[in-house]
Motif scaffolding. Structure first.
Motif, PDB file in Angstrom:
ATOM      1  N   ASP A   1       0.822  -1.209   0.000  1.00  0.00           N
ATOM      2  CA  ASP A   1       0.000   0.000   0.000  1.00  0.00           C
ATOM      3  C   ASP A   1       0.863   1.271   0.000  1.00  0.00           C
ATOM      4  OD1 ASP A   1       0.897  -0.373   2.565  1.00  0.00           O
ATOM      5  OD2 ASP A   1      -1.035  -0.052   3.546  1.00  0.00           O
ATOM      6  N   TRP A   2       1.930   1.207  -0.800  1.00  0.00           N
ATOM      7  CA  TRP A   2       2.807   2.361  -0.989  1.00  0.00           C
ATOM      8  C   TRP A   2       3.222   2.464  -2.459  1.00  0.00           C
ATOM      9  CZ3 TRP A   2       3.716   5.426   3.228  1.00  0.00           C
ATOM     10  CH2 TRP A   2       3.540   4.861   4.498  1.00  0.00           C
ATOM     11  N   THR A   3       3.498   3.694  -2.906  1.00  0.00           N
ATOM     12  CA  THR A   3       4.263   3.912  -4.132  1.00  0.00           C
ATOM     13  C   THR A   3       5.578   4.566  -3.737  1.00  0.00           C
ATOM     14  OG1 THR A   3       3.306   6.108  -4.520  1.00  0.00           O
ATOM     15  CG2 THR A   3       2.219   4.240  -5.580  1.00  0.00           C
ATOM     16  N   LEU A   4       6.538   4.547  -4.638  1.00  0.00           N
ATOM     17  CA  LEU A   4       7.856   5.118  -4.378  1.00  0.00           C
ATOM     18  C   LEU A   4       8.152   6.198  -5.403  1.00  0.00           C
ATOM     19  CD1 LEU A   4      10.658   4.997  -2.879  1.00  0.00           C
ATOM     20  CD2 LEU A   4      11.354   3.376  -4.657  1.00  0.00           C
ATOM     21  N   THR A   5       8.501   7.386  -4.931  1.00  0.00           N
ATOM     22  CA  THR A   5       8.954   8.471  -5.803  1.00  0.00           C
ATOM     23  C   THR A   5      10.467   8.512  -5.791  1.00  0.00           C
ATOM     24  OG1 THR A   5       6.983   9.771  -5.283  1.00  0.00           O
ATOM     25  CG2 THR A   5       8.832  10.938  -6.275  1.00  0.00           C
ATOM     26  N   LEU A   6      11.066   8.584  -6.982  1.00  0.00           N
ATOM     27  CA  LEU A   6      12.522   8.606  -7.140  1.00  0.00           C
ATOM     28  C   LEU A   6      12.977   9.956  -7.701  1.00  0.00           C
ATOM     29  CD1 LEU A   6      12.948   5.066  -8.730  1.00  0.00           C
ATOM     30  CD2 LEU A   6      13.678   5.728  -6.433  1.00  0.00           C
ATOM     31  N   PRO A   7      14.224  10.341  -7.448  1.00  0.00           N
ATOM     32  CA  PRO A   7      14.749  11.608  -7.986  1.00  0.00           C
ATOM     33  C   PRO A   7      15.289  11.456  -9.409  1.00  0.00           C
ATOM     34  CG  PRO A   7      16.376  10.630  -6.558  1.00  0.00           C
ATOM     35  CD  PRO A   7      15.189   9.703  -6.523  1.00  0.00           C
ATOM     36  N   THR A   8      14.683  10.537 -10.180  1.00  0.00           N
ATOM     37  CA  THR A   8      15.114  10.265 -11.552  1.00  0.00           C
ATOM     38  C   THR A   8      13.990  10.602 -12.531  1.00  0.00           C
ATOM     39  OG1 THR A   8      14.335   7.976 -11.363  1.00  0.00           O
ATOM     40  CG2 THR A   8      16.642   8.389 -10.814  1.00  0.00           C
ATOM     41  N   ASP A   9      14.345  10.782 -13.802  1.00  0.00           N
ATOM     42  CA  ASP A   9      13.361  11.023 -14.860  1.00  0.00           C
ATOM     43  C   ASP A   9      13.751  10.178 -16.070  1.00  0.00           C
ATOM     44  OD1 ASP A   9      11.409  11.964 -16.543  1.00  0.00           O
ATOM     45  OD2 ASP A   9      12.374  13.909 -16.910  1.00  0.00           O
ATOM     46  N   LEU A  10      13.572   8.876 -15.939  1.00  0.00           N
ATOM     47  CA  LEU A  10      14.013   7.953 -16.985  1.00  0.00           C
ATOM     48  C   LEU A  10      13.169   8.057 -18.253  1.00  0.00           C
ATOM     49  CD1 LEU A  10      14.770   4.809 -14.777  1.00  0.00           C
ATOM     50  CD2 LEU A  10      16.357   6.588 -15.551  1.00  0.00           C
ATOM     51  N   ASN A  11      11.894   8.424 -18.120  1.00  0.00           N
ATOM     52  CA  ASN A  11      11.040   8.535 -19.310  1.00  0.00           C
ATOM     53  C   ASN A  11      10.991   9.945 -19.892  1.00  0.00           C
ATOM     54  OD1 ASN A  11       9.573   9.833 -17.370  1.00  0.00           O
ATOM     55  ND2 ASN A  11       7.729   8.582 -17.575  1.00  0.00           N
ATOM     56  N   LYS A  12      11.813  10.845 -19.330  1.00  0.00           N
ATOM     57  CA  LYS A  12      11.979  12.203 -19.871  1.00  0.00           C
ATOM     58  C   LYS A  12      10.674  12.988 -19.940  1.00  0.00           C
ATOM     59  CE  LYS A  12      16.312  11.203 -20.566  1.00  0.00           C
ATOM     60  NZ  LYS A  12      17.357  11.740 -19.660  1.00  0.00           N
ATOM     61  N   ASP A  13       9.798  12.823 -18.941  1.00  0.00           N
ATOM     62  CA  ASP A  13       8.555  13.600 -18.926  1.00  0.00           C
ATOM     63  C   ASP A  13       8.656  14.829 -18.025  1.00  0.00           C
ATOM     64  OD1 ASP A  13       8.574  12.473 -16.429  1.00  0.00           O
ATOM     65  OD2 ASP A  13       6.545  11.637 -16.548  1.00  0.00           O
ATOM     66  N   LYS A  14       9.891  15.120 -17.585  1.00  0.00           N
ATOM     67  CA  LYS A  14      10.189  16.286 -16.754  1.00  0.00           C
ATOM     68  C   LYS A  14       9.549  16.191 -15.368  1.00  0.00           C
ATOM     69  CE  LYS A  14      10.908  19.359 -20.698  1.00  0.00           C
ATOM     70  NZ  LYS A  14      10.541  20.635 -21.355  1.00  0.00           N
ATOM     71  N   LYS A  15       9.293  14.963 -14.915  1.00  0.00           N
ATOM     72  CA  LYS A  15       8.787  14.729 -13.575  1.00  0.00           C
ATOM     73  C   LYS A  15       9.510  13.535 -12.957  1.00  0.00           C
ATOM     74  CE  LYS A  15       4.399  14.249 -14.411  1.00  0.00           C
ATOM     75  NZ  LYS A  15       2.938  14.069 -14.171  1.00  0.00           N
ATOM     76  N   ALA A  16       9.555  13.516 -11.646  1.00  0.00           N
ATOM     77  CA  ALA A  16      10.186  12.399 -10.940  1.00  0.00           C
ATOM     78  C   ALA A  16       9.467  11.091 -11.254  1.00  0.00           C
ATOM     79  CB  ALA A  16      10.165  12.661  -9.437  1.00  0.00           C
ATOM     80  N   ASP A  17      10.225  10.020 -11.374  1.00  0.00           N
ATOM     81  CA  ASP A  17       9.648   8.707 -11.665  1.00  0.00           C
ATOM     82  C   ASP A  17       8.908   8.160 -10.444  1.00  0.00           C
ATOM     83  OD1 ASP A  17      10.701   8.590 -14.284  1.00  0.00           O
ATOM     84  OD2 ASP A  17      12.634   7.896 -13.510  1.00  0.00           O
ATOM     85  N   THR A  18       7.823   7.428 -10.716  1.00  0.00           N
ATOM     86  CA  THR A  18       7.032   6.787  -9.672  1.00  0.00           C
ATOM     87  C   THR A  18       6.981   5.285  -9.915  1.00  0.00           C
ATOM     88  OG1 THR A  18       5.629   8.744  -9.349  1.00  0.00           O
ATOM     89  CG2 THR A  18       4.758   6.633  -8.576  1.00  0.00           C
ATOM     90  N   ILE A  19       7.245   4.512  -8.866  1.00  0.00           N
ATOM     91  CA  ILE A  19       7.112   3.058  -8.906  1.00  0.00           C
ATOM     92  C   ILE A  19       5.828   2.719  -8.153  1.00  0.00           C
ATOM     93  CG2 ILE A  19       8.241   0.852  -8.466  1.00  0.00           C
ATOM     94  CD1 ILE A  19       9.795   2.797 -10.307  1.00  0.00           C
ATOM     95  N   TYR A  20       4.837   2.188  -8.869  1.00  0.00           N
ATOM     96  CA  TYR A  20       3.529   1.956  -8.271  1.00  0.00           C
ATOM     97  C   TYR A  20       3.496   0.679  -7.438  1.00  0.00           C
ATOM     98  CZ  TYR A  20       1.716   6.004 -10.678  1.00  0.00           C
ATOM     99  OH  TYR A  20       1.494   7.297 -11.083  1.00  0.00           O
ATOM    100  N   GLU A  21       2.345   0.449  -6.787  1.00  0.00           N
ATOM    101  CA  GLU A  21       2.239  -0.567  -5.755  1.00  0.00           C
ATOM    102  C   GLU A  21       2.704  -1.954  -6.202  1.00  0.00           C
ATOM    103  OE1 GLU A  21      -1.885   1.446  -5.445  1.00  0.00           O
ATOM    104  OE2 GLU A  21      -0.156   1.757  -6.751  1.00  0.00           O
TER     105      GLU A  21
ATOM    106  N   PRO B   1      20.016  12.621  -3.880  1.00  0.00           N
ATOM    107  CA  PRO B   1      20.984  13.703  -4.063  1.00  0.00           C
ATOM    108  C   PRO B   1      20.342  15.074  -3.863  1.00  0.00           C
ATOM    109  CG  PRO B   1      20.249  12.896  -6.187  1.00  0.00           C
ATOM    110  CD  PRO B   1      19.631  11.994  -5.162  1.00  0.00           C
ATOM    111  N   ASN B   2      21.196  16.090  -3.718  1.00  0.00           N
ATOM    112  CA  ASN B   2      20.687  17.456  -3.604  1.00  0.00           C
ATOM    113  C   ASN B   2      19.978  17.894  -4.879  1.00  0.00           C
ATOM    114  OD1 ASN B   2      22.138  17.285  -1.244  1.00  0.00           O
ATOM    115  ND2 ASN B   2      23.262  19.205  -1.531  1.00  0.00           N
ATOM    116  N   VAL B   3      20.479  17.432  -6.010  1.00  0.00           N
ATOM    117  CA  VAL B   3      19.917  17.819  -7.308  1.00  0.00           C
ATOM    118  C   VAL B   3      19.324  16.583  -7.966  1.00  0.00           C
ATOM    119  CG1 VAL B   3      20.398  18.802  -9.582  1.00  0.00           C
ATOM    120  CG2 VAL B   3      21.587  19.686  -7.555  1.00  0.00           C
ATOM    121  N   GLY B   4      18.037  16.634  -8.298  1.00  0.00           N
ATOM    122  CA  GLY B   4      17.379  15.495  -8.916  1.00  0.00           C
ATOM    123  C   GLY B   4      16.020  15.885  -9.458  1.00  0.00           C
ATOM    124  N   ALA B   5      15.358  14.945 -10.123  1.00  0.00           N
ATOM    125  CA  ALA B   5      14.026  15.196 -10.671  1.00  0.00           C
ATOM    126  C   ALA B   5      13.036  15.447  -9.534  1.00  0.00           C
ATOM    127  CB  ALA B   5      13.580  14.021 -11.523  1.00  0.00           C
TER     128      ALA B   5
END
Length: 343
Positions: free
Chosen positions: A82-102, A128-132
């Motif tokens: 019952d959690w998702t995970l937000t990462l400081p990466t933008d692997l799909n280049k949509d200019k938003k942080a990546d989300t790993i769903y449940e 990191p200090n700098v990330g998506a």
């Protein structure tokens, strides 16, 4: 009140008080009143504190660390369904942080060096200090879990008053019927392994390790902060009024960027537990340190605006780096040894 004091003194002693004497008497009286109110508040807090907080043993960390296995994925050691995970990466280049769903998250996802199992079985979060970032309005990057009460049922919308989110007990009856839960608790045991050491002195060393997020604002952001020249860190939280300002509450040390080493602070890699509860519109936060008395603070949120019909809540846990300056390779890291959301 000044006139009453002066009149009483003149009738009793036949002369008037000096301005200096009146000031001293007033200061003493105010000090006694303040002390009385503080004591009453503390006693009152004990009377209405939830049983789940009153029953927490002093100095005993939460969780069963012996069950953690260094050879398992994070989702095998922790229930992440019952959690998702937000990462400081933008692997799909949509200019938003990546989300790993449940489902993928609870199916064994990991990604070194951002999210993985530590050598002692703990669940590591690094950012990191700098990330998506999650949106153009967000200032900071994060590697952070977001509570999802729908547990992978994608027919339920993520945002809004849905079965995916929870509400306050003071919300309208129709809102409570549509929500996934009414109020609740988040508890964790965590060790902050690293904080940022470069950049803006007002931002360095800060990381959020637990939150309640509402529709737009945050009823609580729980911070750990250690300054570069200190050996120990402070723990404090912010309560943000709905569409308003922050109220700051210290648990150990303060949020100051010039703070001397907190005498009773928490060192890097030192395990500690926290429990955050909303009950009857009151926020309770308990900090547990091994072998020490527990610290509990409360905040009455009845006038904070989170009971309104458009307000929904969800817990968050991990590392939300509060420094977006300095060396881009600088980072924060924390390891969780226990995580449990309850409704």
């Amino acid at each position: 009140m000044l006139r009453l004091i002066s009149t009483w003194y003149r009738s009793r002693f036949g002369r008037s008080l000096s301005a200096k004497s009146v000031f001293i008497i007033m200061s003493l009286a105010f000090g006694l009143m303040t002390a009385s109110f503080s004591y009453a508040d503390e006693a009152s807090q004990q009377s209405y504190m939830p049983e789940s907080h009153r029953n927490l043993a002093d100095g005993v960390l939460l969780g069963n660390f012996e069950s953690l296995d260094a050879n398992k994925k994070p989702s095998d050691n922790f229930d992440l369904s019952d959690w998702t995970l937000t990462l400081p990466t933008d692997l799909n280049k949509d200019k938003k942080a990546d989300t790993i769903y449940e489902k993928p998250l609870s199916g064994g996802f990991d990604l070194k060096p951002l999210f993985y199992t530590a050598e002692d079985g703990g669940m590591v979060f690094a950012c990191p200090n700098v990330g998506a970032k999650t949106s153009k309005n967000t200032k900071y990057a994060r590697t952070e879990l977001r509570e999802m009460l729908r547990r992978g049922n994608t027919s339920i919308k993520t945002q809004g008053i849905t079965e995916n989110n929870w509400v306050f007990s003071a919300a309208h009856g129709s809102v409570k019927r549509r929500a996934g839960a009414i109020e609740g608790s988040l508890e964790a045991t965590v060790a902050v392994n690293r904080v940022s050491i470069s950049g803006d002195e007002k931002k360095v060393g800060r990381v959020i390790i637990g939150q309640i997020h509402a529709t737009d604002d945050e009823p609580i952001r729980l911070y750990y902060r250690k300054l570069p020249n200190n050996t120990k860190g402070a723990v404090y939280f912010a309560h943000e009024l709905n569409d308003g300002d922050d109220n700051w509450v210290n648990l150990v040390g303060t949020r100051s960027h010039t703070l001397a080493d907190p005498e009773d602070g928490i060192s890097l890699n030192e395990k500690f537990s926290y429990k955050i509860t909303v009950e009857n519109n009151i926020l309770f936060v308990t900090l547990i340190r091994q072998g020490k008395p527990n610290i509990t603070k409360s905040f009455d949120m009845s006038k904070s605006g989170y009971h309104k019909n458009n307000q929904y809540m969800y817990f968050k846990a991990g590392v939300y780096n509060q420094n977006n300056s300095g060396n881009p390779k600088d980072y924060v890291q924390a390891t969780f040894y226990h995580l449990d959301n309850q409704h």
